[in-house]
Scaffold this motif. Structure first.
Motif, short mmCIF file in Angstrom:
data_model
loop_
_atom_site.label_atom_id
_atom_site.label_comp_id
_atom_site.label_asym_id
_atom_site.label_seq_id
_atom_site.Cartn_x
_atom_site.Cartn_y
_atom_site.Cartn_z
N MET A 179 -26.22 -15.29 26.61
CA MET A 179 -25.87 -16.10 25.46
C MET A 179 -24.49 -15.68 24.93
N GLU A 186 -23.08 -25.12 23.13
CA GLU A 186 -23.77 -26.09 23.99
C GLU A 186 -24.86 -25.45 24.85
N LYS A 187 -24.86 -24.12 24.98
CA LYS A 187 -25.89 -23.44 25.76
C LYS A 187 -27.14 -23.12 24.94
N VAL A 188 -27.09 -23.36 23.63
CA VAL A 188 -28.25 -23.10 22.77
C VAL A 188 -29.21 -24.29 22.89
N ASN A 189 -30.45 -24.00 23.23
CA ASN A 189 -31.47 -25.05 23.36
C ASN A 189 -32.20 -25.22 22.04
N PHE A 190 -32.07 -26.39 21.47
CA PHE A 190 -32.76 -26.72 20.23
C PHE A 190 -34.00 -27.53 20.56
N THR A 191 -35.10 -27.25 19.86
CA THR A 191 -36.29 -28.06 20.01
C THR A 191 -36.24 -29.17 18.96
#
Length: 113
Positions: A1, A92-97
């Protein structure tokens, strides 16, 4: 990250004293780094090396009503090159639910009305 990077920026600052000129230049480091990497969150900016490219003092004579109260004014300008160590996080690499609560709120409003 988190990603560690090396970067070099050139900045310029002006001021009425030497300290103001250098402070004005150093205040631009974060702005330039953020402009260069728009889709990242800057976690740390650490200077490795500072080089003075140019340092000039400009003097000029200032008078009131063309000849009264003459005085010498000065302005300092400095151009620096700074080598930086950066710690950045790519947004942009952070995954949001995704939680979709729009139907629940609409149903509550209809039940009240």
């Amino acid at each position: 990250m988190q990603e560690n990077m090396k970067e070099t920026v050139q900045i310029t600052g002006k001021g009425k004293t030497k300290q103001h000129a250098i402070n004005a230049a150093l205040g631009q480091v974060q702005k330039q780094v953020m402009a260069k990497y728009p889709n990242t969150m800057i976690l740390r900016i650490e200077p490795r090396d500072v080089s003075i490219l140019t340092a000039t003092e400009k003097r000029y004579k200032e008078t009131f009503m063309f000849f009264l109260f003459p005085r010498i004014r000065q302005e300092f300008e400095v151009k620096l090159e700074i080598a930086l160590d950066l710690a950045v996080m790519h947004i942009e690499k952070v995954n949001f639910t995704v939680e979709d609560n729009t139907k629940n709120k609409l149903m509550k409003k209809l039940a009240k009305g």
